[in-house]
Write a protein that holds these residues in place. Structure first.
Motif, short mmCIF file in Angstrom:
data_model
loop_
_atom_site.label_atom_id
_atom_site.label_comp_id
_atom_site.label_asym_id
_atom_site.label_seq_id
_atom_site.Cartn_x
_atom_site.Cartn_y
_atom_site.Cartn_z
N UNK A 81 0.96 -9.61 12.71
CA UNK A 81 1.91 -10.28 11.83
C UNK A 81 3.06 -9.37 11.46
N UNK A 82 4.23 -9.96 11.29
CA UNK A 82 5.39 -9.26 10.72
C UNK A 82 5.52 -9.76 9.29
N UNK A 83 5.47 -8.84 8.34
CA UNK A 83 5.54 -9.18 6.93
C UNK A 83 6.97 -9.01 6.45
N UNK A 84 7.50 -10.06 5.80
CA UNK A 84 8.84 -9.98 5.21
C UNK A 84 8.74 -10.11 3.70
N UNK A 85 9.73 -9.54 3.01
CA UNK A 85 9.72 -9.57 1.55
C UNK A 85 10.55 -10.73 1.01
N UNK A 86 11.68 -11.01 1.64
CA UNK A 86 12.56 -12.06 1.13
C UNK A 86 13.11 -12.85 2.30
N UNK A 87 12.49 -13.96 2.65
CA UNK A 87 11.41 -14.63 1.94
C UNK A 87 10.06 -13.93 2.19
N UNK A 88 9.18 -14.02 1.23
CA UNK A 88 7.85 -13.40 1.33
C UNK A 88 6.99 -14.23 2.28
N UNK A 89 6.87 -13.74 3.51
CA UNK A 89 6.11 -14.47 4.53
C UNK A 89 5.38 -13.50 5.44
N UNK A 90 4.38 -14.04 6.13
CA UNK A 90 3.68 -13.31 7.18
C UNK A 90 3.91 -14.11 8.45
N UNK A 91 4.71 -13.57 9.35
CA UNK A 91 5.13 -14.26 10.56
C UNK A 91 4.29 -13.84 11.75
N UNK A 92 3.73 -14.81 12.45
CA UNK A 92 2.88 -14.53 13.60
C UNK A 92 3.70 -13.95 14.75
N UNK A 93 3.23 -12.82 15.27
CA UNK A 93 3.87 -12.19 16.43
C UNK A 93 3.01 -12.33 17.67
N UNK A 94 1.69 -12.18 17.50
CA UNK A 94 0.79 -12.22 18.65
C UNK A 94 -0.62 -12.55 18.20
N UNK A 95 -1.37 -13.17 19.09
CA UNK A 95 -2.80 -13.37 18.91
C UNK A 95 -3.46 -12.62 20.06
N UNK A 96 -4.25 -11.62 19.71
CA UNK A 96 -4.81 -10.73 20.72
C UNK A 96 -6.29 -11.06 20.94
N UNK A 97 -6.57 -11.74 22.05
CA UNK A 97 -7.94 -12.05 22.45
C UNK A 97 -8.44 -10.93 23.36
N UNK A 98 -9.74 -10.93 23.62
CA UNK A 98 -10.38 -9.90 24.43
C UNK A 98 -9.69 -9.75 25.78
N UNK A 99 -9.46 -10.86 26.49
CA UNK A 99 -8.87 -10.79 27.84
C UNK A 99 -7.46 -10.21 27.79
N UNK A 100 -6.66 -10.58 26.80
CA UNK A 100 -5.31 -10.04 26.66
C UNK A 100 -5.38 -8.54 26.36
N UNK A 101 -6.30 -8.15 25.49
CA UNK A 101 -6.45 -6.74 25.14
C UNK A 101 -6.79 -5.92 26.38
N UNK A 102 -7.71 -6.40 27.19
CA UNK A 102 -8.09 -5.65 28.39
C UNK A 102 -6.94 -5.54 29.38
N UNK A 103 -6.17 -6.62 29.55
CA UNK A 103 -5.01 -6.55 30.45
C UNK A 103 -3.96 -5.60 29.90
N UNK A 104 -3.73 -5.65 28.60
CA UNK A 104 -2.71 -4.79 27.97
C UNK A 104 -3.10 -3.32 28.07
N UNK A 105 -4.36 -3.01 27.84
CA UNK A 105 -4.81 -1.62 27.84
C UNK A 105 -4.98 -1.07 29.25
N UNK A 106 -5.32 -1.94 30.20
CA UNK A 106 -5.51 -1.52 31.58
C UNK A 106 -6.91 -0.96 31.83
N UNK A 107 -7.23 -0.85 33.09
CA UNK A 107 -8.54 -0.31 33.48
C UNK A 107 -8.64 1.14 33.06
N UNK A 108 -9.83 1.52 32.67
CA UNK A 108 -10.06 2.91 32.31
C UNK A 108 -9.54 3.31 30.94
N UNK A 109 -9.18 2.33 30.13
CA UNK A 109 -8.70 2.65 28.78
C UNK A 109 -9.79 3.34 27.98
#
Length: 153
Positions: A81-109
């Motif tokens: 999430x990206x947190x803003x103060x004015x307006x006070x919000x929590x904005x979704x940037x990404x949802x990180x599931x297991x498969x996405x995490x493994x692809x992002x980190x790469x083999x041998x992480x």
């Protein structure tokens, strides 16, 4: 369920039709159109994409936060999430599931026994926060906990 929400939100079904009927309509469309239906792609975790997403947020980003969530389909995952103060919000940037995490980190992480989702969230979120010169908050990076303390303003 997201497709059912879209069907009812955009008015493809008249008012008063329940979720069961909406689900049948969506199911019929999937059966008819098959592989021509675009599936929602994973959220990109590369810095360029995350920076671009932050650029579309109204208000100044004051922090980046990683929050555990989970369900019976995806197990544990992290919302970035990206947190803003004015307006006070929590904005979704990404949802990180297991498969996405493994692809992002790469083999041998090097995970050191940690959940790959947490490592990917720390990597992507920490780098983004450093780029924006704002704090990064992840209350429970070593143990999935959807009730961990949230960032306080």
């Amino acid at each position: 369920m997201a497709a059912i929400g879209v069907v009812t939100d955009i008015g493809l079904v008249p008012d008063g039709i329940g979720v069961g009927t909406a689900q049948a309509i969506v199911s019929d469309r999937y059966a008819h159109h098959g592989d021509r239906i675009a599936r929602a792609p994973d959220t990109p975790l590369d810095q360029e994409s995350l920076i671009r997403r932050v650029g579309g947020i109204s208000g100044d980003v004051v922090a980046i936060e990683a929050v555990w969530d989970g369900d019976t389909v995806h197990d544990w995952f992290v919302r970035l999430l990206a947190v803003t103060a004015d307006p006070a919000e929590k904005n979704a940037l990404a949802v990180i599931h297991w498969s996405l995490a493994e692809r992002h980190l790469g083999e041998g992480a090097k995970l050191a026994g940690r959940h790959p989702v947490a490592v990917a969230a720390e990597t992507a979120g920490g780098d983004l926060a450093a780029h924006l010169s704002v704090p990064f908050h992840f209350a429970s990076p070593d143990t999935p906990d959807d009730e961990a303390p949230r960032r306080q303003p």
